[in-house]
Design an enzyme around this catalytic site. Structure first.
Site, PDB file in Angstrom:
ATOM      1  N   ILE A  96       0.832  -1.208   0.000  1.00  0.00           N
ATOM      2  CA  ILE A  96       0.000   0.000   0.000  1.00  0.00           C
ATOM      3  C   ILE A  96       0.863   1.254   0.000  1.00  0.00           C
ATOM      4  O   ILE A  96       0.832   2.057  -0.922  1.00  0.00           O
ATOM      5  CB  ILE A  96      -0.958   0.005   1.210  1.00  0.00           C
ATOM      6  N   ALA A  98       4.394   3.395   2.324  1.00  0.00           N
ATOM      7  CA  ALA A  98       5.429   3.399   3.355  1.00  0.00           C
ATOM      8  C   ALA A  98       5.397   4.734   4.066  1.00  0.00           C
ATOM      9  O   ALA A  98       5.236   5.785   3.439  1.00  0.00           O
ATOM     10  CB  ALA A  98       6.811   3.155   2.753  1.00  0.00           C
ATOM     11  N   THR A 100       6.880   6.946   7.871  1.00  0.00           N
ATOM     12  CA  THR A 100       8.115   7.223   8.592  1.00  0.00           C
ATOM     13  C   THR A 100       8.585   6.020   9.377  1.00  0.00           C
ATOM     14  O   THR A 100       9.783   5.752   9.468  1.00  0.00           O
ATOM     15  CB  THR A 100       7.898   8.419   9.539  1.00  0.00           C
ATOM     16  N   TYR A 101       7.645   5.258   9.928  1.00  0.00           N
ATOM     17  CA  TYR A 101       8.021   4.196  10.851  1.00  0.00           C
ATOM     18  C   TYR A 101       7.755   2.791  10.317  1.00  0.00           C
ATOM     19  O   TYR A 101       8.091   1.829  10.991  1.00  0.00           O
ATOM     20  CB  TYR A 101       7.278   4.378  12.179  1.00  0.00           C
ATOM     21  N   GLY A 102       7.159   2.654   9.152  1.00  0.00           N
ATOM     22  CA  GLY A 102       6.889   1.307   8.685  1.00  0.00           C
ATOM     23  C   GLY A 102       6.265   1.278   7.309  1.00  0.00           C
ATOM     24  O   GLY A 102       6.001   2.311   6.688  1.00  0.00           O
ATOM     25  N   LYS A 103       6.044   0.051   6.832  1.00  0.00           N
ATOM     26  CA  LYS A 103       5.419  -0.197   5.543  1.00  0.00           C
ATOM     27  C   LYS A 103       4.105  -0.929   5.763  1.00  0.00           C
ATOM     28  O   LYS A 103       4.000  -1.751   6.667  1.00  0.00           O
ATOM     29  CB  LYS A 103       6.343  -1.025   4.646  1.00  0.00           C
ATOM     30  N   VAL A 104       3.128  -0.634   4.920  1.00  0.00           N
ATOM     31  CA  VAL A 104       1.786  -1.180   5.097  1.00  0.00           C
ATOM     32  C   VAL A 104       1.433  -2.024   3.878  1.00  0.00           C
ATOM     33  O   VAL A 104       1.672  -1.617   2.734  1.00  0.00           O
ATOM     34  CB  VAL A 104       0.744  -0.061   5.294  1.00  0.00           C
ATOM     35  N   LYS A 211       1.052  -3.790   9.041  1.00  0.00           N
ATOM     36  CA  LYS A 211       2.104  -2.786   9.124  1.00  0.00           C
ATOM     37  C   LYS A 211       3.367  -3.432   9.656  1.00  0.00           C
ATOM     38  O   LYS A 211       3.380  -3.998  10.748  1.00  0.00           O
ATOM     39  CB  LYS A 211       1.682  -1.629  10.036  1.00  0.00           C
ATOM     40  N   ASP A 312      -0.724  13.652  15.080  1.00  0.00           N
ATOM     41  CA  ASP A 312      -0.395  13.528  13.653  1.00  0.00           C
ATOM     42  C   ASP A 312      -1.669  13.378  12.828  1.00  0.00           C
ATOM     43  O   ASP A 312      -1.746  12.538  11.936  1.00  0.00           O
ATOM     44  CB  ASP A 312       0.532  12.339  13.420  1.00  0.00           C
TER      45      ASP A 312
END
Length: 593
Positions: A96, A98, A100-104, A211, A312
């Site tokens: 889907i 990416a 700051t803290y991870g990829k989905v 995630k 955020d």
């Protein structure tokens, strides 16, 4: 004193001990002369003697296993070999995005065997899975006094109980009164087909969002602990239970990586805004706009009542399911704020995406309040109205993490629309660290009304709540509870809908999924491959043809570069031994000095 006691069931109360050292006749000693170790040894010997069968054929005493069995190495190997891979339970459909803290990733559940060992999975479907020593202090969650006065029958949110379904269709009407977290009643139109994502028919495929938290270096397995963002997001998502927050399903700990499985939302507000602004501008319908804002504020109200700041909020983090239910996601920057004495500035010098950052944050506030989330909600509201960010400034990049630059361009964009604040509008504005920077900037007048009319806005109540959300002074800025009570939501013209898509004669395109991205390398398309990997210990699977290290795959170019760098280092360091660490996917690497 011991001679008068006749209870021989407890060896510590026996009047007389006979210690046998296993090498001959035992020694007779009084209990006062026995050490604690000798008492325990005597007790164990007595148990062994009592368990011996009658006759000469006695079984040898039970021998404890060697220490190697209980060492951390074999234990870890056994655990790794029995753990369930995220790919064994879920089939990855595509990549889907990416952050700051991870990829989905988007995924769907496989045909899963209930008998599998699930030691590496944290199940969160039921409230019983929440531990008593959770990171959230549930006893400290209190409602405000005005909320209790507004509705004495509304109890405090209990994280350990499933959320109450506020939307209950009446028997013979399409509209009803619903009660928000603030205790206020709002006219809401109910559609029988707008039941939330949790009530899908069994025949429908259930999708999930997985995630994967980023590691320090992609493709390298290491134990460096869990990042602060991951800890916050996991702990908060485990506790929170609201219809307008994305629900966490389970957590996987695999190959030194963390995977969070959450409910999947087909749309987000950024996608919806793009749909209405390209190729030509088409305003979002008023009823849909009001319904989206009500559900956002309801979720924000739930967070703030439970002492949590999101920090955020932006259109990309506001999800919308296929059933039209708005859900706030991405709690990576969220944190508790119940301790108002402690500064929230330390360690989080830059929070909130620049276009949605409150003015007090730009001015360097160390102690901030939930009002920063309401400013972001106001920016989202304005973007839904105008179909573009209302304060689209350019962010000045920081050269050092030790200091935060004054975002002059961003503040100027705010001044151009909202006008220049003075001490009448913002009494303590001169107390902020960056006030002198603001004083040097040009003066502007208030142009929000002109901006609203230019954007196509017509509802005066919508303009009024927008003004209240974008107040300069965080003390005067409206909070989520009062915003839900605003006349914009309570006048019923148009009514607030649970399904924000109700009444639309068009459909939004589904979320774009990248199925040919190098990072996923067709992960999850072969069930046989997942079943085969189930039989192989994960710690020894270095020959994966797809290069699927760390669970969901690593870019092959990264692995090739790492192998080349290792080979070059070996050549320069060892001279004639260039083949020490090559071509195995980086399974054997030199320790960092």
């Amino acid at each position: 004193m011991y001679g008068n006691q006749q209870n021989n069931s407890n060896p510590y109360q026996m009047s007389y001990y006979r210690m046998n050292n296993g090498q001959g006749q035992g020694t007779n000693r009084w209990p006062q002369q026995l050490s604690h170790q000798e008492m325990l040894a005597g007790h164990s010997q007595q148990i062994l003697n009592n368990n011996k069968p009658a006759g000469n054929q006695s079984k040898p005493p039970i021998v404890m296993a060697s220490n190697n069995v209980f060492s951390i190495g074999p234990y870890r190997q056994r655990k790794d070999s029995s753990r369930i891979s995220v790919l064994q339970k879920y089939e990855i459909i595509g990549y889907i995005a990416a952050g700051t803290y991870g990829k989905v990733y988007k995924a769907k559940a496989r045909d899963y065997q209930n008998g599998m060992n699930r030691d590496n999975v944290i199940i969160l479907d039921s409230p019983d899975s929440v531990s008593a020593d959770s990171n959230l202090d549930i006893n400290s969650i209190n409602r405000s006094t005005r909320q209790q006065e507004a509705n004495d029958n509304l109890t405090t949110m209990d994280f350990r109980k499933p959320s109450h379904k506020r939307f209950t269709p009446p028997n013979n009407s399409n509209s009803t009164q619903i009660r928000s977290n603030s205790g206020s009643e709002t006219n809401v139109r109910i559609n029988s087909s707008s039941i939330t994502n949790n009530s899908r028919k069994p025949s429908q495929i259930q999708f999930y969002a997985i995630k994967k938290f980023k590691t320090e270096r992609e493709g390298v397995e290491h134990y460096t602990g869990i990042s602060q963002s991951a800890c916050r997001e996991m702990s908060l998502c485990r506790e929170l239970d609201n219809n307008h927050l994305t629900k966490l399903v389970e957590i996987f700990l695999e190959k030194k990586s963390i995977y969070m499985v959450s409910e999947f939302a087909e749309h987000d507000l950024l996608q919806i805004i793009h749909f209405h602004s390209h190729p030509e501008k088409r305003l979002i319908p008023p009823r849909m706009l009001k319904s989206i804002m009500w559900q956002i504020l309801d979720g924000v109200s739930y967070l703030h009542q439970n002492w949590i700041l999101h920090r955020d909020l932006k259109p990309a983090n506001i999800m919308v399911t296929v059933d039209g239910c708005v859900k706030i996601g991405d709690l990576g920057l969220a944190r508790k704020f119940n301790n108002m004495v402690q500064t929230l500035y330390t360690g989080d010098k830059v929070i909130v995406t620049i276009w949605y950052r409150a003015p007090e944050l730009i001015l360097g506030a160390r102690h901030y309040t939930p009002a920063i989330d309401l400013w972001a909600v106001g920016c989202i509201f304005a973007e839904l109205i105008g179909l573009r960010p209302i304060f689209k400034g350019e962010e000045a990049k920081m050269e050092s993490k030790k200091s935060v630059l004054f975002q002059a361009n961003q503040f100027q964009k705010i001044l151009e629309v909202m006008g220049s604040p003075d001490h009448k509008i913002w009494p303590n504005i001169d107390s902020y660290p960056e006030y002198l920077q603001l004083a040097k900037m040009p003066k502007y007048r208030d142009n929000l009304t002109a901006w609203y009319q230019t954007a196509g806005g017509k509802d005066k109540t919508a303009l009024d709540i927008l003004y209240r959300l974008l107040q300069y002074d965080p003390i005067k800025r409206i909070d989520a509870i009062d915003a839900l009570d605003h006349v914009y939501f309570t006048n019923g013209d148009p009514p607030v809908c649970e399904n924000v898509f109700e009444g639309l004669n068009y459909k939004y395109p589904p979320r774009r999924i990248h199925t040919n991205d190098n990072d996923i390398t067709n992960v999850g398309n072969d069930n046989n491959q997942a079943n085969h990997s189930q039989k192989q210990p994960m710690h020894g699977n270095n020959n994966n043809k797809n290069g699927n290290m760390n669970g969901l795959g690593v870019n092959k170019r990264i692995l090739a570069a790492a192998a080349a760098a290792a080979a070059a280092a070996a050549v320069s360091g060892n001279g004639n031994n260039p083949t020490s660490n090559t071509a195995t996917g980086g399974s054997a690497r030199k320790k960092r000095k």
